[in-house]
Design a protein around this motif. Structure first.
Motif, PDB file in Angstrom:
ATOM      1  N   GLY A 107      -0.315  10.301  -5.855  1.00 57.66           N
ATOM      2  CA  GLY A 107      -0.756   9.245  -4.954  1.00 57.66           C
ATOM      3  C   GLY A 107       0.207   8.090  -4.805  1.00 57.66           C
ATOM      4  N   LYS A 108       1.446   8.265  -5.289  1.00 56.28           N
ATOM      5  CA  LYS A 108       2.387   7.140  -5.305  1.00 56.28           C
ATOM      6  C   LYS A 108       2.691   6.599  -3.906  1.00 56.28           C
ATOM      7  CE  LYS A 108       6.552  10.070  -5.247  1.00 56.28           C
ATOM      8  NZ  LYS A 108       7.793  10.428  -5.982  1.00 56.28           N
ATOM      9  N   LEU A 109       2.677   7.465  -2.900  1.00 63.52           N
ATOM     10  CA  LEU A 109       3.052   7.017  -1.557  1.00 63.52           C
ATOM     11  C   LEU A 109       2.031   6.081  -0.939  1.00 63.52           C
ATOM     12  CD1 LEU A 109       4.583  10.259  -0.007  1.00 63.52           C
ATOM     13  CD2 LEU A 109       5.720   8.404  -1.240  1.00 63.52           C
ATOM     14  N   MET A 110       0.819   6.100  -1.465  1.00 63.42           N
ATOM     15  CA  MET A 110      -0.219   5.202  -0.967  1.00 63.42           C
ATOM     16  C   MET A 110      -0.394   3.967  -1.850  1.00 63.42           C
ATOM     17  SD  MET A 110      -1.281   6.207   1.936  1.00 63.42           S
ATOM     18  CE  MET A 110      -2.730   5.143   2.062  1.00 63.42           C
ATOM     19  N   LYS A 111       0.435   3.834  -2.874  1.00 58.06           N
ATOM     20  CA  LYS A 111       0.365   2.653  -3.723  1.00 58.06           C
ATOM     21  C   LYS A 111       0.870   1.431  -2.962  1.00 58.06           C
ATOM     22  CE  LYS A 111      -1.031   4.947  -7.373  1.00 58.06           C
ATOM     23  NZ  LYS A 111      -2.420   4.842  -7.843  1.00 58.06           N
ATOM     24  N   ASP A 112       0.356   0.272  -3.350  1.00 59.25           N
ATOM     25  CA  ASP A 112       0.722  -0.969  -2.667  1.00 59.25           C
ATOM     26  C   ASP A 112       2.119  -1.434  -3.053  1.00 59.25           C
ATOM     27  OD1 ASP A 112      -0.083  -3.549  -1.153  1.00 59.25           O
ATOM     28  OD2 ASP A 112       0.640  -4.268  -3.093  1.00 59.25           O
ATOM     29  N   LEU A 113       2.920  -1.731  -2.049  1.00 62.14           N
ATOM     30  CA  LEU A 113       4.234  -2.326  -2.253  1.00 62.14           C
ATOM     31  C   LEU A 113       4.279  -3.639  -1.479  1.00 62.14           C
ATOM     32  CD1 LEU A 113       7.090  -2.390  -3.318  1.00 62.14           C
ATOM     33  CD2 LEU A 113       7.780  -0.834  -1.488  1.00 62.14           C
ATOM     34  N   CYS A 114       3.791  -4.671  -2.133  1.00 62.11           N
ATOM     35  CA  CYS A 114       3.813  -6.026  -1.565  1.00 62.11           C
ATOM     36  C   CYS A 114       3.134  -6.101  -0.200  1.00 62.11           C
ATOM     37  CB  CYS A 114       5.243  -6.543  -1.484  1.00 62.11           C
ATOM     38  SG  CYS A 114       6.073  -6.611  -3.089  1.00 62.11           S
ATOM     39  N   GLY A 115       1.915  -5.566  -0.129  1.00 60.67           N
ATOM     40  CA  GLY A 115       1.102  -5.729   1.067  1.00 60.67           C
ATOM     41  C   GLY A 115       1.001  -4.525   1.975  1.00 60.67           C
ATOM     42  N   LYS A 116       1.851  -3.541   1.783  1.00 59.91           N
ATOM     43  CA  LYS A 116       1.794  -2.311   2.567  1.00 59.91           C
ATOM     44  C   LYS A 116       2.048  -1.131   1.631  1.00 59.91           C
ATOM     45  CE  LYS A 116       3.324  -4.273   6.995  1.00 59.91           C
ATOM     46  NZ  LYS A 116       4.304  -4.174   8.113  1.00 59.91           N
ATOM     47  N   SER A 117       1.617   0.050   2.046  1.00 60.39           N
ATOM     48  CA  SER A 117       1.820   1.231   1.213  1.00 60.39           C
ATOM     49  C   SER A 117       3.302   1.601   1.147  1.00 60.39           C
ATOM     50  CB  SER A 117       1.024   2.415   1.768  1.00 60.39           C
ATOM     51  OG  SER A 117       1.536   2.792   3.045  1.00 60.39           O
ATOM     52  N   VAL A 118       3.667   2.335   0.100  1.00 59.83           N
ATOM     53  CA  VAL A 118       5.044   2.791  -0.066  1.00 59.83           C
ATOM     54  C   VAL A 118       5.485   3.614   1.137  1.00 59.83           C
ATOM     55  CG1 VAL A 118       6.557   4.288  -1.439  1.00 59.83           C
ATOM     56  CG2 VAL A 118       4.967   2.721  -2.587  1.00 59.83           C
ATOM     57  N   ILE A 119       4.637   4.520   1.596  1.00 60.25           N
ATOM     58  CA  ILE A 119       5.027   5.385   2.713  1.00 60.25           C
ATOM     59  C   ILE A 119       5.201   4.600   4.002  1.00 60.25           C
ATOM     60  CG2 ILE A 119       2.617   6.041   3.250  1.00 60.25           C
ATOM     61  CD1 ILE A 119       5.820   8.210   3.658  1.00 60.25           C
ATOM     62  N   LEU A 120       4.358   3.614   4.231  1.00 59.08           N
ATOM     63  CA  LEU A 120       4.506   2.805   5.445  1.00 59.08           C
ATOM     64  C   LEU A 120       5.768   1.953   5.374  1.00 59.08           C
ATOM     65  CD1 LEU A 120       3.314   2.034   8.170  1.00 59.08           C
ATOM     66  CD2 LEU A 120       1.943   0.274   7.024  1.00 59.08           C
ATOM     67  N   ARG A 121       6.070   1.415   4.208  1.00 59.14           N
ATOM     68  CA  ARG A 121       7.317   0.662   4.041  1.00 59.14           C
ATOM     69  C   ARG A 121       8.522   1.546   4.360  1.00 59.14           C
ATOM     70  NH1 ARG A 121       6.389  -4.752   4.176  1.00 59.14           N
ATOM     71  NH2 ARG A 121       5.133  -5.510   2.410  1.00 59.14           N
ATOM     72  N   THR A 122       8.497   2.785   3.859  1.00 61.84           N
ATOM     73  CA  THR A 122       9.609   3.701   4.093  1.00 61.84           C
ATOM     74  C   THR A 122       9.725   4.044   5.573  1.00 61.84           C
ATOM     75  OG1 THR A 122       9.322   4.645   1.882  1.00 61.84           O
ATOM     76  CG2 THR A 122      10.607   5.925   3.455  1.00 61.84           C
ATOM     77  N   TYR A 123       8.590   4.316   6.211  1.00 64.19           N
ATOM     78  CA  TYR A 123       8.594   4.634   7.639  1.00 64.19           C
ATOM     79  C   TYR A 123       9.175   3.478   8.443  1.00 64.19           C
ATOM     80  CZ  TYR A 123       6.921   5.729  12.333  1.00 64.19           C
ATOM     81  OH  TYR A 123       6.866   5.974  13.683  1.00 64.19           O
ATOM     82  N   GLU A 124       8.705   2.277   8.173  1.00 67.12           N
ATOM     83  CA  GLU A 124       9.160   1.110   8.931  1.00 67.12           C
ATOM     84  C   GLU A 124      10.642   0.827   8.704  1.00 67.12           C
ATOM     85  OE1 GLU A 124       4.957  -1.399   9.267  1.00 67.12           O
ATOM     86  OE2 GLU A 124       6.429  -1.959   7.739  1.00 67.12           O
ATOM     87  N   ALA A 125      11.118   1.039   7.469  1.00 67.70           N
ATOM     88  CA  ALA A 125      12.537   0.830   7.176  1.00 67.70           C
ATOM     89  C   ALA A 125      13.406   1.814   7.943  1.00 67.70           C
ATOM     90  CB  ALA A 125      12.782   0.961   5.675  1.00 67.70           C
ATOM     91  N   THR A 126      12.946   3.058   8.039  1.00 68.13           N
ATOM     92  CA  THR A 126      13.696   4.084   8.756  1.00 68.13           C
ATOM     93  C   THR A 126      13.704   3.799  10.258  1.00 68.13           C
ATOM     94  OG1 THR A 126      13.004   5.690   7.081  1.00 68.13           O
ATOM     95  CG2 THR A 126      13.924   6.566   9.124  1.00 68.13           C
TER      96      THR A 126
END
Length: 248
Positions: free
Chosen positions: A18-37
């Motif tokens: 479940g790491k990709l759905m963990k919170d990374l400063c207000g958004k999930s890890v997977i969403l952060r990665t998507y937005e960065a890409t």
């Protein structure tokens, strides 16, 4: 040359479920990665390929593009190949879902490998970063890579390579960063092949390409990526995110 970025996102990661759905400063890890890409502006299309409705909805409900995998997959390459089989693309970039600090400079370097490869000899390109900390070098979660004199991968391993038999020889040790750029043809060939002996032994999909004679160009980067494989990695990522974007 049409370029697609695909982020394989499996929910049940063996080391950190479940790491990709963990919170990374207000958004999930997977969403952060998507937005960065997406924010790099380098791609004609960016999508997440997942086996999880939770991850699918996380991306789509935040305005992104995602596709559901219909098959069970052993590797990220398999999941990506299924996702892009019907897409018109020359180059497919695999951005790992647990790499939220992916940056434009590194991805651009990977794309340039294929722009300069006029004879089409290179099947894949990937990134590596020099490690100096002994604990990091000895950590089997950090995959190491060695190359030939032209920067083409010779081998990947969880063990320390090269082995420091002679301490007087100062040979750098490189960590493989799990971001790949594929020719679509090489990716689909991988999808139709069985796992190979070294791949099964090390549990590293990149070895299948080498065992079938594919050329993998490695690009050195100074960018310190944090792949989130453990809870400790997540805490480190949160600290780095605060430092970079929140001024903490």
């Amino acid at each position: 040359m049409k370029k697609i970025a695909v982020i394989p996102a499996r929910f049940e990661a063996s080391r950190f479920p479940g790491k990709l759905m963990k919170d990374l400063c207000g958004k999930s890890v997977i969403l952060r990665t998507y937005e960065a890409t997406l924010s790099t502006g380098l791609f004609d299309q960016v999508l997440v390929a997942t086996d999880s409705e939770l991850i699918y909805n996380e991306i789509v409900c935040n305005g992104g593009e995602a596709v559901m995998s219909h098959n069970n997959h052993e590797t990220g390459s398999d999941r990506i190949a299924e996702a892009v089989g019907s897409y018109d693309a020359d180059i497919v970039i695999n951005v790992q879902g647990d790499e939220p600090f992916t940056n434009q400079s590194d991805l651009k370097k990977l794309i340039e490998v294929f722009e300069k490869d006029m004879d089409g000899e290179i099947s894949l390109a990937s990134l590596m970063h020099e490690m100096t900390n002994i604990a990091d070098i000895q950590n089997p979660n950090n995959v190491k890579v060695i190359t030939d004199l032209s920067g083409n991968a010779l081998y990947f391993s969880r063990s320390v390579i090269p082995f420091p038999r002679d301490a007087a020889v100062k040979q750098p040790v490189y960590k493989h960063i799990g971001i790949y750029a594929f020719r679509k043809k090489a990716l689909l060939e991988f999808y139709n092949q069985s796992a190979t002996p070294l791949e099964l032994s090390e549990k590293l999909e990149c070895l299948r390409y080498l065992e079938h004679g594919k050329k993998i160009k490695m690009i050195a980067t100074d960018h310190m990526s944090i792949g989130i494989d453990t809870l400790e990695d997540l805490e480190e990522a949160r600290l780095k995110w605060d430092q970079l974007y929140n001024g903490s």
